[in-house]
Structure formats: structure tokens, C-alpha cells
Design an enzyme around this catalytic site. Structure first.
Site, PDB file in Angstrom:
ATOM      1  N   LYS A 132      73.958  63.732  73.161  1.00  0.00           N
ATOM      2  CA  LYS A 132      73.508  65.124  73.043  1.00  0.00           C
ATOM      3  C   LYS A 132      73.061  65.586  74.426  1.00  0.00           C
ATOM      4  O   LYS A 132      71.989  65.227  74.903  1.00  0.00           O
ATOM      5  CB  LYS A 132      72.360  65.251  72.047  1.00  0.00           C
ATOM      6  N   CYS A 449      33.578  50.073  98.649  1.00  0.00           N
ATOM      7  CA  CYS A 449      33.953  50.728  97.395  1.00  0.00           C
ATOM      8  C   CYS A 449      34.593  49.743  96.421  1.00  0.00           C
ATOM      9  O   CYS A 449      35.635  49.154  96.734  1.00  0.00           O
ATOM     10  CB  CYS A 449      34.917  51.881  97.678  1.00  0.00           C
TER      11      CYS A 449
END
Length: 691
Positions: A132, A449
Site C-alpha cells: 500500500k 555531573c
């Protein structure tokens, strides 16, 4: 297209049906007439199915103009209307495996009832399976084998004449092959644009500073409906045939698969990804196989199509008002869907990149339930004008991270809030910075961090940095997840007993890593600087910094102006260095690494400042014998002034200093037009004067 009508609840079926019809008609107009779709396919399908169910439950609500009673939109102005000799109907859709099993059962039961053995068990039904395509349906008319007309589907009964535009599509034959061709043949198929052609088209659009197309389907539709066929001719359109309207002068092929084979013999393009299967099991197997290769196909598809293969069985099954009973479109999970954006958070990546992330009301899209989607960066949020509280389009294709494509502005609530990029990292509290000319904002926390911890440790340990053999990513993962290591300095506190307890880490491996850590304590300043993982600072820059400053403290305390004096350090690198060392967290980790018993390296005096005179960076060649200076003396004087003394003449040579018996180098300099100096000219240069 504004949708301002208030949405009524399901408890008011009359009003709900009217609202659904209005929403679908507006979407049809935007999709088919304006070529500006503003509703995702999945949302359209959902609204359509709801209206279908509502009309089934309340037949009195069905109106002649309901979208369930026709196929699509009306023909747009600017093209001549064309009435199709045979309607171009759309297909009913199936989504789940159960839908396909039910379709097969309906077909088998209906065929059984039309035979002499009504209701008896029959052999599995034979189906033709195809792809399709995500393009634009058209009908091609051939008379005596010659192409005479092309029309869009339009509303299924009346389309638009796009003959001149279709003539420009090179894959469509203007004359059919073979000696035996029908008197009249209406070929049904799809105009589409291949992925590679779409990418090239958008490249040309960008180069011409014109609007880019959102996707291949929009590009194909927009190209086919150009009023000027010369523009269409410049667009790389393709075509696949997959159906038939009218056939005169020849018998109809007995099966759909035979029809497609016949089309190929006529020279019509037919897609090869097709098969003949039996029963629901065969249908589902085809669907799964296509799904596995979907992303690698050179064009976009949104599902597969199943058709009863035998023509006589198709005729027995017939049609409903909107679609054939003998066919079904099995659609892939929608790649786009609508949902509400409830919040925008920021995520810190392994390199400190700050990414806005949309928190969504759960929505099923692309085969999975999505609650988060990337917004890429601050500029993208601004460009798309996405706000907290918006109804947004979410896209998820294959394994690609879900993203927010855009917002439906007509559904924006009055209290929708704009996104504001935070100034501090949500993980470590460090300052968030965004360098000029960069789209990504970053946390400056670096070594401190937690979000960047694993990446920072891996970089610190790699061969070109501290060279800690045996400290791979899997070991780092364990050390961080068990909270044994928070910064690179913690690595040097690890003991044998701790390492030996790690998963799949034998005693020998533990001892080897202890030995590697001990060896890594003795390094060089350049390796240490590189190991810190400062953004934009590679090996070469680390060496230049170590050579220029001689020790670490002056680097940490240097101003941007002082950093710019280092060879090959520009504004971006200088800014990155300055920001890194300005963070107290990073300075703390560095001091921990330099503590007694940790990392050491030899330090030296800063390098002499590079000369800034007229000879700085110039290339000079010496040739012949000078009256008063030896060649070595002249070379030392030139290098002290910042010049590079080369052994041969080339286009890159700035000056040639020539004495007696200069020879071929002098001749080459004169040939290339390079300035030639004697000893007096050399002294003038050394004194800062241009001869």
C-alpha cells in the site's frame, strides 16, 4: 484549517455525529483540495471509525453528505473535471490480526453461500497481496494502446484531469508494448516519490531558498497538481500500476495476479513486492515479511493490500457503498498520532547536551505506547512554536526516537505556556551555556555531573589519555551503578577487594586493573588535559596548551585573551576552556586528582612567546653563500624571528635569500615570482622592515 466548533460528548449522539462529519469534511478539504493536510492519518481513521460506529448504532443519523458515504474530497479548481467510467473506490482498513482473520472469514463465508454447497467448508481463499503505497491514486486511460488521459481519484466519481503533468512521468509509457492491445484500458495506480528522489528535491529547494516539502507524499501530490506541467517535469515522480477500471476489446484476466503480470508485458511499471497466498495465515505472513523490510524499501508504504485473486469470486462478493468486499488494506501501526503535551523537561546527555523532552499523555503510535518525545533543541521548539498544553502531532517510525512534529494551533488553550530553557543543569546544578553558532546548549558540570559521569570516566581512561588498560565500558557501568566511582579521582581509591567482587571480574582481572591504575598515575600534562574531556579540546590542542603554559595552574587561571595566544586556539576553544575551569566542581575534581599519591606529571617553564614581527609564520629558503653570515647563523636568526626555514622553493615560499652561486633555487624563485633578497634585505626583514 480552523476547527473552532466545541467537541460534544458521546452522550449527545446527534451533536457528536454532526461534529465528526464537520471534522472529517474539513480534513478532506485540506487533504484533497488544498494539498495541505492538517490531521494525521491515524486521527482521521479514528474519527472515521467512530462516525461509522455511531451511524451503525443510530441509522437515523446517516446523511447523504456523510464522509462515510463517499471516498474523498471534491475536484479542486484549476483542473478540468473528469468523470470516471468506473468508480475509483477506496478500501476498508484492518489494523489488528483479528481484523484480518475476520476479513478472511467473511470472504470465505460469503463465497460458500453463493455456491451449491452453501455453508460448507471450502478450501482457503486465494489472495493477491501487494504493498500500500503512500502516494496519490490516479487513473490512466489508453485508447488503442496510446495514452490519452490521466485523472486523479477526486471523490471517487469525479477527479481532475492531470494528463499533461502525468505525461512528464518517465516511468509511465505513452504507448503500450505488444501487438495485441485493448481498444480501451483504464489503469489504476499510484504516483509517488522515492525516498532518494525526495531528498534530492529538498536539497534543490534549499539551494533555491524555497519551501521544503514535509514528506514524499506531499511532494508527489503537490508536484502532480501543478498548473504548469514544466514544473512537474522537474519533479522526480514515479508510478506503480495495481488495478483496473475499464477494459474494452479484450477479455479480463481471470485473476488479479494475472492482471499485474499482463500489465508488465504491456510495459507498465508494476511493483515486484507481491505474492499469492491462501487464507488468513498466508495474509498475516506476508504482512510480517513486508514489515521487516519496510524501512529498507526505497519508497514509503503505510501497509499492504489484500485482494481476492480470482476475478469471478470478486464479482460474486461485490461492493458496499464505499469499498469492495473482496479487498482490504492492512495498515501498519500509525506513524503519527495526536496527543496532549503536558510538560517540557530537559534531559542531560552523556556529553552534557541539554535536550528538551516533551512529556505526553500516553498515545499508541508506531506500534508502541509513547509518553515522551524529543524536541531536539531550543531553536526547534521556537521554530515549531510548541507550547505546554498544546495538542501535538507525534511521530514514531521504526526504531527512531519519537519526536513532536508540530502543534495544532487552532486547538491551543488560552493558558498554553512557552518553553523556557533553564540556566542551571537539573542534574548537578552547574551553569548551562550555549556557545555562539551552536544549536545545542550544554551543562558545564563536566567531570562532576552525574549525567556525564560514565562518558567522562571512559574518556579519562582511554589509551590517548591516562591509558588505564582494562577499564572498559562494562566495568565503568558497574562502578557507577554501584556508586563506587563518582569522579575520575575515585578510580585511584579502588582496592583489590572491591574490584574482585564485580560481576564477571576475576582476581587476575582485578589485579591487572590495579596495576594499570598505578601506572596511570605517572603521565604527561598533555595527556591529563586531554583526559579531562573538555569540549573542543583534542590531543593536538592539549599538547599546545601544555607546551605554551608549561604547567596546569596557569591554564586553569588563564583569561580568554591569554588562551587565545596559544597556537591554534580560537574563540570557541578558548571559551570552552574558560567555562570548564570556571566551574568550581571541575576544579575540585582536578585538585583531588593532583592530591599526594594520585596523578603526577613533569612540569616546565612556559614556552617563549612566539615572535609577532613581519617574519612570523613566513617560509624562507636560503641559497648560495652570503657575504657575512653563515647559513646556520642566518637560519637561527630567521627561526628566532618566527620564520620557518625550508629546504626547497615552492608556491608556499614567501622569501628566498640568495648569495653567491645561488643556482637552481634562485631560478625557481624567479620563475614563480617569489621575492628574492640579498643579505642587506635579510637584515631589513629581521629588523621588522618590509624590503
Amino acid at each position: 484549517m480552523a476547527r473552532t466548533q466545541a467537541e460534544p460528548p458521546a452522550s449527545q449522539p446527534d451533536a457528536r455525529a454532526a461534529w465528526l462529519r464537520d471534522q472529517l469534511e474539513r480534513a478532506n478539504y485540506a487533504y484533497y483540495v488544498l494539498d495541505q493536510p492538517d490531521l494525521p492519518d491515524a486521527e482521521y481513521d479514528r474519527l472515521f471509525r467512530e462516525l461509522q460506529q455511531l451511524e451503525t448504532d443510530h441509522p437515523e443519523l446517516v446523511t447523504p453528505d456523510s464522509p462515510t458515504q463517499r471516498v474523498g474530497g471534491e475536484a479542486a479548481g484549476g483542473f478540468t473535471p473528469v468523470v470516471h467510467d468506473a468508480p475509483m473506490l477506496s478500501l476498508n482498513n484492518g489494523f489488528a490480526d483479528e481484523d484480518i482473520v475476520a476479513f478472511d472469514k467473511r470472504v470465505a463465508d460469503a463465497l460458500a453461500k453463493t455456491t451449491d454447497l452453501a455453508g460448507s467448508v471450502t478450501d482457503p481463499v486465494e489472495y493477491a497481496c501487494e504493498l500500500k503505497f503512500d502516494g496519490l491514486a490516479i487513473s490512466l486511460r489508453y485508447e488503442q494502446g496510446v495514452f490519452v488521459q490521466a485523472a486523479t481519484r477526486g471523490d471517487g466519481t469525479t477527479g481532475e484531469d492531470v494528463t499533461e503533468n502525468v505525461r512528464t512521468i518517465r516511468s509511465i509509457p505513452l504507448k503500450l508494448k505488444g501487438k495485441h492491445v485493448p481498444a480501451v484500458l483504464d489503469v489504476r495506480g499510484e504516483v509517488l516519490m522515492f525516498k532518494r528522489d525526495f531528498a534530492r528535491l529538498n536539497e534543490r529547494q534549499r539551494a533555491a531558498e524555497q519551501r521544503e516539502f514535509a514528506n514524499p507524499r506531499n511532494a508527489a501530490a503537490g508536484s502532480l497538481r501543478q498548473l504548469d506541467s514544466k514544473i512537474t517535469a522537474q519533479r522526480p515522480l514515479s508510478f506503480f500500476a495495481y488495478g483496473i477500471g475499464v477494459l474494452d476489446g479484450m477479455p479480463m484476466p481471470d485473476t488479479h495476479s494475472a492482471l499485474l503480470d499482463w500489465y508488465e508485458s504491456l510495459g507498465l511499471p508494476v511493483n515486484r513486492e507481491r505474492a499469492v497466498v491462501h487464507g488468513a495465515e498466508g495474509l498475516l505472513d506476508f504482512f510480517r515479511k513486508v514489515g521487516e523490510k519496510r524501512e529498507s524499501l526505497p519508497y514509503d508504504i503505510d501497509g499492504v493490500v489484500y485482494k481476492v485473486n480470482r476475478r469471478d469470486e470478486q464479482e460474486r462478493l461485490g461492493f458496499v457503498s464505499r469499498a469492495p468486499r473482496f479487498a482490504l488494506a492492512h495498515k501498519f501501526p500509525a506513524q503519527e498520532a495526536l496527543t496532549k503535551l503536558v510538560a517540557i523537561d530537559v534531559q542531560v546527555g552523556r556529553t552534557g547536551a541539554i535536550t528538551p523532552v516533551a512529556r505526553l499523555e500516553p498515545v499508541f503510535v508506531g506500534g508502541a505506547t509513547v509518553t515522551n518525545a524529543t524536541l531536539h533543541n531550543e531553536d526547534e521548539v521556537r521554530r515549531k512554536d510548541i507550547r505546554i498544553g498544546d495538542t501535538v502531532i507525534v511521530r514514531r517510525a521504526g526504531d527512531v526516537i519519537p519526536e513532536v512534529v508540530g502543534a495544532l494551533l487552532d486547538r491551543r488553550p488560552a493558558d498554553a505556556a512557552e518553553f523556557v530553557m533553564p540556566t542551571e543543569c537539573p542534574v548537578c546544578g552547574s551553569k548551562i551555556e550555549r556557545l555562539p553558532d551552536e544549536a545545542i546548549a550544554r551543562c558545564t558540570g563536566g567531570l562532576f555531573c552525574p549525567a556525564q559521569r560514565k562518558q567522562a570516566l571512559w574518556h579519562f581512561a582511554q589509551r590517548r589519555a591516562l591509558d588505564i588498560d582494562g577499564l572498559g565500558e562494562k566495568i565503568i557501568d558497574q562502578l557507577v551503578e554501584l556508586n563506587l566511582v563518582r569522579t575520575p579521582a575515585d578510580l585511584f581509591n579502588l582496592g583489590f577487594a572491591t574490584l574482585a567482587e564485580l560481576d564477571r571480574f576475576a582476581e587476575k582481572s582485578a589485579q591487572n586493573l590495579i596495576d594499570s591504575l598505578e601506572k596511570a598515575k605517572h603521565t604527561t600534562l598533555a595527556r591529563f588535559i586531554y583526559g579531562l574531556g573538555i569540549r573542543h579540546v583534542g590531543e593536538s590542542t592539549a599538547k599546545d596548551l601544555a607546551k605554551h603554559f608549561g604547567s596546569l595552574t596557569p591554564i586553569m587561571d588563564a583569561s580568554i585573551e591569554e588562551l587565545l595566544e596559544v597556537n591554534d586556539v580560537g574563540p570557541i576553544v578558548a571559551e570552552s576552556l574558560h567555562q570548564f575551569f570556571a566551574e568550581e566542581h571541575n576544579r575540585t575534581v582536578i585538585e583531588q586528582l593532583r592530591a599526594p599519591g594520585k596523578v603526577t606529571w613533569p612540569e616546565g617553564p612556559p614556552a617563549p612567546k612566539a615572535p609577532q614581527g613581519v617574519l612570523a609564520g613566513k617560509t624562507v629558503v636560503l641559497t648560495g653563500t652570503l657575504p657575512n653570515l653563515t647559513r646556520d647563523a642566518a637560519k637561527e636568526m630567521l627561526e628566532a624571528a618566527g620564520a620557518k626555514v625550508a629546504g626547497s622553493v615552492s608556491k608556499k615560499t614567501d622569501y628566498v635569500v640568495a648569495g653567491a652561486e645561488a643556482g637552481s633555487k634562485l631560478a625557481k624563485a624567479e620563475e614563480l615570482g617569489i621575492p628574492v633578497l640579498d643579505e642587506d634585505g635579510l637584515h631589513q626583514l629581521l629588523e621588522g622592515n618590509t624590503p
